[in-house]
Design an enzyme around this catalytic site. Sequence first.
Site, PDB file in Angstrom:
ATOM      1  N   TYR A   3       3.470  -0.721  -9.435  1.00  0.00           N
ATOM      2  CA  TYR A   3       4.274  -0.995  -8.240  1.00  0.00           C
ATOM      3  C   TYR A   3       5.616  -0.249  -8.291  1.00  0.00           C
ATOM      4  O   TYR A   3       6.420  -0.468  -9.207  1.00  0.00           O
ATOM      5  CB  TYR A   3       4.525  -2.495  -8.053  1.00  0.00           C
ATOM      6  CG  TYR A   3       3.281  -3.325  -7.804  1.00  0.00           C
ATOM      7  CD1 TYR A   3       2.074  -2.730  -7.415  1.00  0.00           C
ATOM      8  CD2 TYR A   3       3.293  -4.702  -7.935  1.00  0.00           C
ATOM      9  CE1 TYR A   3       0.933  -3.485  -7.190  1.00  0.00           C
ATOM     10  CE2 TYR A   3       2.152  -5.469  -7.708  1.00  0.00           C
ATOM     11  CZ  TYR A   3       0.975  -4.846  -7.343  1.00  0.00           C
ATOM     12  OH  TYR A   3      -0.146  -5.606  -7.123  1.00  0.00           O
ATOM     13  N   SER A   9      -2.689 -10.625  -0.946  1.00  0.00           N
ATOM     14  CA  SER A   9      -2.664 -10.483   0.517  1.00  0.00           C
ATOM     15  C   SER A   9      -2.956 -11.821   1.209  1.00  0.00           C
ATOM     16  O   SER A   9      -3.765 -11.886   2.144  1.00  0.00           O
ATOM     17  CB  SER A   9      -3.651  -9.411   0.994  1.00  0.00           C
ATOM     18  OG  SER A   9      -3.414  -8.173   0.363  1.00  0.00           O
ATOM     19  N   PRO A  10      -2.300 -12.901   0.769  1.00  0.00           N
ATOM     20  CA  PRO A  10      -2.622 -14.227   1.322  1.00  0.00           C
ATOM     21  C   PRO A  10      -2.222 -14.375   2.793  1.00  0.00           C
ATOM     22  O   PRO A  10      -2.748 -15.234   3.491  1.00  0.00           O
ATOM     23  CB  PRO A  10      -1.810 -15.185   0.443  1.00  0.00           C
ATOM     24  CG  PRO A  10      -0.666 -14.365  -0.055  1.00  0.00           C
ATOM     25  CD  PRO A  10      -1.220 -12.977  -0.241  1.00  0.00           C
ATOM     26  N   LEU A  58      -1.209 -12.945   9.409  1.00  0.00           N
ATOM     27  CA  LEU A  58      -1.259 -14.398   9.552  1.00  0.00           C
ATOM     28  C   LEU A  58       0.110 -15.056   9.714  1.00  0.00           C
ATOM     29  O   LEU A  58       0.207 -16.270   9.793  1.00  0.00           O
ATOM     30  CB  LEU A  58      -2.027 -15.009   8.366  1.00  0.00           C
ATOM     31  CG  LEU A  58      -3.535 -14.711   8.385  1.00  0.00           C
ATOM     32  CD1 LEU A  58      -4.190 -15.092   7.064  1.00  0.00           C
ATOM     33  CD2 LEU A  58      -4.217 -15.439   9.537  1.00  0.00           C
ATOM     34  N   LYS A  83       3.430 -12.692  13.672  1.00  0.00           N
ATOM     35  CA  LYS A  83       4.466 -11.850  14.307  1.00  0.00           C
ATOM     36  C   LYS A  83       3.913 -10.513  14.807  1.00  0.00           C
ATOM     37  O   LYS A  83       4.572  -9.825  15.566  1.00  0.00           O
ATOM     38  CB  LYS A  83       5.636 -11.634  13.347  1.00  0.00           C
ATOM     39  CG  LYS A  83       5.318 -10.785  12.132  1.00  0.00           C
ATOM     40  CD  LYS A  83       6.521 -10.668  11.210  1.00  0.00           C
ATOM     41  CE  LYS A  83       6.131  -9.970   9.928  1.00  0.00           C
ATOM     42  NZ  LYS A  83       7.208  -9.890   8.969  1.00  0.00           N
TER      43      LYS A  83
HETATM   44  N1  LIG Z   1      -4.227  -7.018  -7.612  1.00  0.00           N
HETATM   45  C1  LIG Z   1      -4.216  -6.204  -6.585  1.00  0.00           C
HETATM   46  O1  LIG Z   1      -4.989  -5.256  -6.513  1.00  0.00           O
HETATM   47  C2  LIG Z   1      -3.248  -6.464  -5.472  1.00  0.00           C
HETATM   48  C3  LIG Z   1      -3.412  -5.811  -4.234  1.00  0.00           C
HETATM   49  C4  LIG Z   1      -2.490  -6.101  -3.222  1.00  0.00           C
HETATM   50  C5  LIG Z   1      -1.456  -7.004  -3.454  1.00  0.00           C
HETATM   51  N2  LIG Z   1      -1.319  -7.595  -4.679  1.00  0.00           N
HETATM   52  C6  LIG Z   1      -0.230  -8.571  -4.972  1.00  0.00           C
HETATM   53  O2  LIG Z   1      -0.242  -9.568  -3.982  1.00  0.00           O
HETATM   54  C7  LIG Z   1       1.018  -9.630  -3.310  1.00  0.00           C
HETATM   55  C8  LIG Z   1       0.804  -9.999  -1.878  1.00  0.00           C
HETATM   56  O3  LIG Z   1      -0.130  -9.165  -1.194  1.00  0.00           O
HETATM   57  P1  LIG Z   1       0.302  -8.168  -0.034  1.00  0.00           P
HETATM   58  O4  LIG Z   1       1.683  -7.769  -0.223  1.00  0.00           O
HETATM   59  O5  LIG Z   1      -0.767  -7.148   0.052  1.00  0.00           O
HETATM   60  O6  LIG Z   1       0.133  -9.020   1.308  1.00  0.00           O
HETATM   61  P2  LIG Z   1       0.761 -10.374   1.918  1.00  0.00           P
HETATM   62  O7  LIG Z   1       1.419 -11.159   0.895  1.00  0.00           O
HETATM   63  O8  LIG Z   1      -0.344 -10.997   2.672  1.00  0.00           O
HETATM   64  O9  LIG Z   1       1.807  -9.814   2.974  1.00  0.00           O
HETATM   65  C9  LIG Z   1       3.084  -9.417   2.588  1.00  0.00           C
HETATM   66  C10 LIG Z   1       3.915  -8.979   3.777  1.00  0.00           C
HETATM   67  O10 LIG Z   1       3.952 -10.003   4.757  1.00  0.00           O
HETATM   68  C11 LIG Z   1       5.252 -10.063   5.333  1.00  0.00           C
HETATM   69  N3  LIG Z   1       5.794 -11.395   5.034  1.00  0.00           N
HETATM   70  C12 LIG Z   1       5.819 -12.058   3.849  1.00  0.00           C
HETATM   71  N4  LIG Z   1       6.385 -13.263   3.967  1.00  0.00           N
HETATM   72  C13 LIG Z   1       6.721 -13.389   5.255  1.00  0.00           C
HETATM   73  C14 LIG Z   1       7.340 -14.411   6.012  1.00  0.00           C
HETATM   74  N5  LIG Z   1       7.704 -15.567   5.456  1.00  0.00           N
HETATM   75  N6  LIG Z   1       7.554 -14.210   7.337  1.00  0.00           N
HETATM   76  C15 LIG Z   1       7.173 -13.069   7.912  1.00  0.00           C
HETATM   77  N7  LIG Z   1       6.580 -12.049   7.265  1.00  0.00           N
HETATM   78  C16 LIG Z   1       6.356 -12.211   5.950  1.00  0.00           C
HETATM   79  C17 LIG Z   1       6.089  -8.968   4.683  1.00  0.00           C
HETATM   80  O11 LIG Z   1       6.017  -7.743   5.395  1.00  0.00           O
HETATM   81  P3  LIG Z   1       6.842  -7.407   6.734  1.00  0.00           P
HETATM   82  O12 LIG Z   1       8.095  -8.200   6.682  1.00  0.00           O
HETATM   83  O13 LIG Z   1       7.037  -5.940   6.700  1.00  0.00           O
HETATM   84  O14 LIG Z   1       5.906  -7.803   7.836  1.00  0.00           O
HETATM   85  C18 LIG Z   1       5.370  -8.754   3.380  1.00  0.00           C
HETATM   86  O15 LIG Z   1       5.553  -7.467   2.880  1.00  0.00           O
HETATM   87  C19 LIG Z   1       1.636  -8.238  -3.558  1.00  0.00           C
HETATM   88  O16 LIG Z   1       3.030  -8.230  -3.450  1.00  0.00           O
HETATM   89  C20 LIG Z   1       1.169  -7.962  -4.957  1.00  0.00           C
HETATM   90  O17 LIG Z   1       1.991  -8.646  -5.900  1.00  0.00           O
HETATM   91  C21 LIG Z   1      -2.220  -7.340  -5.680  1.00  0.00           C
END
Ligand SMILES: NC(=O)c1ccc[n+]([C@@H]2O[C@H](COP(=O)([O-])OP(=O)(O)OC[C@H]3O[C@@H](n4cnc5c(N)ncnc54)[C@H](OP(=O)(O)O)[C@@H]3O)[C@@H](O)[C@H]2O)c1
Length: 324
Positions: A60, A200-201, A207, A210
């Site tokens: 990362y 990506s929860p 989800l 917005k």
């Molecule tokens: N193991 C793996 O292969 C793998 C792959 C992917 C991710 N991950 C891990 O999982 C974590 C989460 O997954 P992800 O980042 O893909 O997706 P996510 O958690 O589903 O979405 C994150 C995005 O949602 C928005 N967000 C988060 N909280 C919010 C809130 N309270 N209100 C409004 N918008 C909000 C933000 O973007 P905006 O503000 O720009 O909309 C943020 O960057 C990553 O940070 C990483 O640590 C692991």
Amino acid sequence: VFYTTLGATDLKVSQIGFGTWQWGDKWWGWGKDYAEHDVVGILRRGLELGVNFVDTAEIYGGGISEQMVGKAVKDIRDQIVIATKVSPTHATYNGVLKACERSLKRLGIKTIDLYQYHWPNPVIPISQTMRAMEKLVEQGKIRYIGISNFSLKQLIKAEEALKREVIVSNQVKYNMLERGCERELLPYARKRKVTIIAYSPLAQGVLTGKYTSKNRPRDPLRKLNILFDPQNLAKLEPLQQTLNRIAEEKGKSTGQIALNWLIKDPSVMAIPGVKSLRQAEENAGAGDFRLDERELRLIEEVYSQIKLSRLGSMLRIPLRLLSP
Ligand SMILES: NC(=O)c1ccc[n+]([C@@H]2O[C@H](COP(=O)([O-])OP(=O)(O)OC[C@H]3O[C@@H](n4cnc5c(N)ncnc54)[C@H](OP(=O)(O)O)[C@@H]3O)[C@@H](O)[C@H]2O)c1
């Protein structure tokens, strides 16, 4: 915040943790939309709200994420469970040992609580990677071994490759719209005490409610995510409305409902990626209530009517890059 036990350990972890792919990654807008001062206070504030788990990876931000986590845990290190990952390109025996040293240095800590193998590398025997993982436990450099993006078959192979330790977690994509792990991985995880860490929860923001077909994120990263296809976003409107309604009734936000839906199962933890204190506070607040039977049923009813286009993202990459 609800707590659960991480795999077959005695470690108590909050079911909501923080994801930090966003910390240091330009594709997410790091350095432009947000930066160090936005994220470095997040873990301390999270702790006040009960969140004690953070997930990062050597890849990362090319190491920046681990450095930021290191800064953020100064003084509170003992109260935070730190998970990081070794990349598949470093999956040889020596590769894992060296990668771990580098991560420890960037994080500024002596022991990584959960060391996860980021993606399976088909070229390197799993026995080799797991042997290195066990060596690291023996040396006290890591406490527990986890994996990520492993199918059930691959998970069982990893378990079989271990001599003294066990796999405590498998980090996979899991959210209300992407439920692939429910078929095989989740039932196994429940039975065998392997925590599912849902990445990506929030479906990368879909989800939270917005984003709509008229208001899509601008970053190139999410252009590759089929869920942000305008047609899919339009199809999701009834679900968004249902989540909005439940959120309003409960005095919660839409995103909090989506996160809470995941952690109804004690085998699951969710690690929403956070870019600001506000997002962190909101996400931390997703773990202090329960959705009731009626609400869960309502979500299922609406969701089951939606047929999303799931055309393989690899196929779509050239298309999405060309589109505005
Ligand atoms: N193991 C793996 O292969 C793998 C792959 C992917 C991710 N991950 C891990 O999982 C974590 C989460 O997954 P992800 O980042 O893909 O997706 P996510 O958690 O589903 O979405 C994150 C995005 O949602 C928005 N967000 C988060 N909280 C919010 C809130 N309270 N209100 C409004 N918008 C909000 C933000 O973007 P905006 O503000 O720009 O909309 C943020 O960057 C990553 O940070 C990483 O640590 C692991």
